[in-house]
Structure formats: structure tokens, C-alpha cells
Design an enzyme around this catalytic site. Structure first.
Site, PDB file in Angstrom:
ATOM      1  N   THR A 181     -10.333   6.026  14.807  1.00 50.12           N
ATOM      2  CA  THR A 181     -10.896   6.415  16.101  1.00 50.12           C
ATOM      3  C   THR A 181     -10.427   5.354  17.104  1.00 50.12           C
ATOM      4  O   THR A 181      -9.855   4.327  16.691  1.00 50.12           O
ATOM      5  CB  THR A 181     -12.432   6.480  16.021  1.00 50.12           C
ATOM      6  OG1 THR A 181     -12.916   5.248  15.499  1.00 50.12           O
ATOM      7  CG2 THR A 181     -12.902   7.636  15.137  1.00 50.12           C
TER       8      THR A 181
ATOM      9  N   GLN B 133      -7.561  -3.671  -4.906  1.00 43.43           N
ATOM     10  CA  GLN B 133      -8.518  -2.581  -4.659  1.00 43.43           C
ATOM     11  C   GLN B 133      -8.026  -1.648  -3.557  1.00 43.43           C
ATOM     12  O   GLN B 133      -8.289  -0.444  -3.594  1.00 43.43           O
ATOM     13  CB  GLN B 133      -9.897  -3.157  -4.315  1.00 43.43           C
ATOM     14  CG  GLN B 133     -10.501  -3.965  -5.436  1.00 43.43           C
ATOM     15  CD  GLN B 133     -10.579  -3.180  -6.738  1.00 43.43           C
ATOM     16  OE1 GLN B 133     -11.015  -2.029  -6.746  1.00 43.43           O
ATOM     17  NE2 GLN B 133     -10.135  -3.782  -7.837  1.00 43.43           N
TER      18      GLN B 133
ATOM     19  N   ASP C 176     -10.560  -0.541  13.995  1.00 43.32           N
ATOM     20  CA  ASP C 176     -11.309  -0.750  12.748  1.00 43.32           C
ATOM     21  C   ASP C 176     -12.748  -0.248  12.830  1.00 43.32           C
ATOM     22  O   ASP C 176     -13.642  -0.756  12.140  1.00 43.32           O
ATOM     23  CB  ASP C 176     -11.292  -2.241  12.334  1.00 43.32           C
ATOM     24  CG  ASP C 176      -9.877  -2.752  12.123  1.00 43.32           C
ATOM     25  OD1 ASP C 176      -9.017  -1.960  11.708  1.00 43.32           O
ATOM     26  OD2 ASP C 176      -9.638  -3.941  12.388  1.00 43.32           O
TER      27      ASP C 176
ATOM     28  N   ASN D 195       0.837  -1.212   0.000  1.00 48.74           N
ATOM     29  CA  ASN D 195       0.000   0.000   0.000  1.00 48.74           C
ATOM     30  C   ASN D 195       0.866   1.254   0.000  1.00 48.74           C
ATOM     31  O   ASN D 195       0.524   2.247  -0.643  1.00 48.74           O
ATOM     32  CB  ASN D 195      -0.952  -0.008   1.194  1.00 48.74           C
ATOM     33  CG  ASN D 195      -2.191  -0.842   0.911  1.00 48.74           C
ATOM     34  OD1 ASN D 195      -3.042  -0.450   0.116  1.00 48.74           O
ATOM     35  ND2 ASN D 195      -2.276  -2.010   1.539  1.00 48.74           N
TER      36      ASN D 195
ATOM     37  N   HIS E  29      -8.113  -1.215   5.672  1.00 53.38           N
ATOM     38  CA  HIS E  29      -8.450  -2.503   6.304  1.00 53.38           C
ATOM     39  C   HIS E  29      -8.977  -3.459   5.237  1.00 53.38           C
ATOM     40  O   HIS E  29      -9.813  -3.062   4.413  1.00 53.38           O
ATOM     41  CB  HIS E  29      -9.508  -2.289   7.396  1.00 53.38           C
ATOM     42  CG  HIS E  29      -9.897  -3.557   8.069  1.00 53.38           C
ATOM     43  ND1 HIS E  29      -9.110  -4.152   9.029  1.00 53.38           N
ATOM     44  CD2 HIS E  29     -10.955  -4.367   7.895  1.00 53.38           C
ATOM     45  CE1 HIS E  29      -9.689  -5.272   9.428  1.00 53.38           C
ATOM     46  NE2 HIS E  29     -10.811  -5.430   8.753  1.00 53.38           N
TER      47      HIS E  29
HETATM   48  C1  GRF Z   1      -3.193  -4.756   3.946  1.00 58.97           C
HETATM   49  O1  GRF Z   1      -4.030  -5.815   3.588  1.00 58.97           O
HETATM   50  C2  GRF Z   1      -3.908  -3.775   4.825  1.00 58.97           C
HETATM   51  O2  GRF Z   1      -5.264  -3.660   4.518  1.00 58.97           O
HETATM   52  C3  GRF Z   1      -3.743  -4.377   6.188  1.00 58.97           C
HETATM   53  O3  GRF Z   1      -2.447  -4.906   6.195  1.00 58.97           O
HETATM   54  C4  GRF Z   1      -2.063  -5.221   4.870  1.00 58.97           C
HETATM   55  C5  GRF Z   1      -0.791  -4.483   4.592  1.00 58.97           C
HETATM   56  O4  GRF Z   1      -0.245  -4.828   3.347  1.00 58.97           O
HETATM   57  N1  GRF Z   1      -4.006  -3.392   7.215  1.00 58.97           N
HETATM   58  P1  GRF Z   1       0.961  -3.995   2.763  1.00 58.97           P
HETATM   59  O5  GRF Z   1       2.040  -3.968   3.842  1.00 58.97           O
HETATM   60  O6  GRF Z   1       0.460  -2.623   2.429  1.00 58.97           O
HETATM   61  O7  GRF Z   1       1.401  -4.744   1.554  1.00 58.97           O
END
Ligand code: GRF
Length: 223
Positions: free
Chosen positions: A145, A177, A149, A17, A113
Site C-alpha cells: 500500500t 525464513q 512497509d 528471495n 520485509h
Molecule cells: C531481504 O532481506 C528483503 O526482506 C529485503 O531486502 C532483502 C533482499 O535480499 N526487502 P535478497 O536480494 O532477496 O537476497
């Protein structure tokens, strides 16, 4: 030109991410810049990704602080201040934050999440979605918050659960996504188009048209 919002991205692992945010932030007109990538683990692959992109990084190991969460957060706070961070994105950051820290960053901290909240908060979301037999699964970006989650939702994306899916195939479909909606949500929040107001998220963005149904209804029921 408007000043870019300085964002700290907090990671504990892989950092895919973070990678999506790095790519998005390169686009002209993106309203945020990544001022710091901070990890609670020195071995987080996300740190390497950040270094490759030439971004400032910091490590505040959580382990030495043990149960002293406030101490850990004070050390993180020092790094955030040093970087001049105005917003935080939790991108796979695996530590629960105290109420005090969350309050300080209220309306300025996002989390991604891997489920359609409020379904499946917490861990192992893909296995739990498969066990529950849901036909649609997905991901959520929300303001943070104190409840884990539980914060007001900025954006969600849904994907079908397909026959033969296992945790890995479903996770990959959801992750793709996450990589779309997290940069979008950060852009909205950084530019003031997504705001926390009266405990709800206000988002000024085009609503989606259409709908996803899974499985697809057969004709003649499929209009
Ligand atoms: C993702 O699935 C995110 O939603 C969750 O932890 C994972 C992190 O993946 N909170 P990355 O480190 O961004 O590849």
C-alpha cells in the site's frame, strides 16, 4: 489445468528471495510462473540468477530519471505490460513507489520485509532489533500500500534473537525464513487464497499451532 499467474519479480540486489521463488515455481502445482525479473540496477546479482534460470529479464535504471518517479514507473510499466505480468513481488527492490503505481497494482503486489512488522519498518532492521533488545525478530510478507512497509500482512515468521548474535547472524536466520514464507505467500495470492479485502488481508491457509518463547521458560514453568 488452471492458468499460471504471471508474476514479475522486482529486485535491486543479491536476489536470494528471487532464488527461493525460482525454486518454488519449479514445483508441480505451483500456481505462479515468473514471467519477468526486473531490476532498477544493471549490476544487480539477482539478474544473473534470473538469466541462469532462463528467465526473461529487464533493466530500467532509476538513476537517469532522477526525481521523475512517474517517468521511471512508466518505463517499468511498459516492461510489465510487455511481459503480461498480473502480479508483482518486490524482493529486495529498493525504490519507493508512487501512490499511482501502488493503486494500479493494489492487491496484486507483495513485498517481503526483514522484520516482524509493524516493528522496524524501513532500513537496518536487524541492527535496530538488536539495539532494541527484542527476543523475537523475523520477517513479513504483505500487500503493498502507499505507506512504506505498512500494507496488510499475509504471513510472518519469527526467529529467536540468540546470545552473541550480530547483524549478520541474525540476518541469516531471518533470511532463511523469508525464503519459506515468500514463496508460500505468493502461492496463496496467485491462487486467490490470499486477498486484499476492505483494506485487510484475508488468507485461507492453515494457522500455525504452538508458540515460540525465547528464552525458554525453565521447568516447572514450562508446560
Ligand atoms: C531481504 O532481506 C528483503 O526482506 C529485503 O531486502 C532483502 C533482499 O535480499 N526487502 P535478497 O536480494 O532477496 O537476497
Amino acid at each position: 489445468m488452471a492458468e499460471l499467474t504471471r508474476v514479475a519479480v522486482l529486485v535491486s540486489g543479491r536476489g536470494s528471495n528471487l532464488g527461493a521463488l525460482i525454486a518454488a515455481a519449479r514445483a508441480p502445482g505451483y500456481p505462479a510462473r515468473i514471467a519477468l525479473v526486473l531490476s532498477n540496477r544493471a549490476d544487480a546479482a539477482g539478474l544473473e540468477r534470473a538469466r541462469e534460470a532462463g528467465l526473461p529479464t529487464a533493466v530500467v535504471e532509476s538513476r537517469p530519471f532522477g526525481r521523475d518517479r512517474a517517468g521511471f514507473e512508466a518505463a517499468m510499466g511498459a516492461e510489465l505490460d510487455r511481459a503480461g505480468a498480473a502480479m508483482i513481488v518486490l524482493a529486495g527492490f529498493m525504490r519507493v513507489l508512487t501512490e499511482g503505481f501502488v493503486a494500479r497494482w493494489s492487491g496484486r503486489m507483495l513485498n517481503v520485509h526483514p522484520s516482524l512488522l509493524p516493528a522496524f519498518p524501513g532500513l537496518d532492521t536487524h541492527a535496530r532489533a538488536l539495539a532494541a533488545g527484542v527476543r523475537l525478530h523475523g520477517c513479513t510478507v504483505h500487500f503493498v500500500t502507499p505507506g512504506v512497509d505498512e500494507g496488510p500482512i499475509i504471513a510472518q515468521a519469527a526467529v529467536p534473537v540468540l546470545p552473541g548474535d550480530d547483524e549478520a547472524t541474525l540476518a541469516a536466520r531471518v533470511l532463511a525464513q523469508e525464503h519459506r514464507i515468500l514463496p508460500a505467500a505468493l502461492a496463496w495470492a496467485a491462487s486467490g487464497r490470499a486477498r486484499l479485502e476492505g483494506g485487510r488481508a484475508v488468507v485461507e491457509a492453515a494457522p500455525a499451532g504452538g508458540a515460540i518463547a525465547n528464552p525458554l521458560p525453565d521447568p516447572p514453568f514450562a508446560a
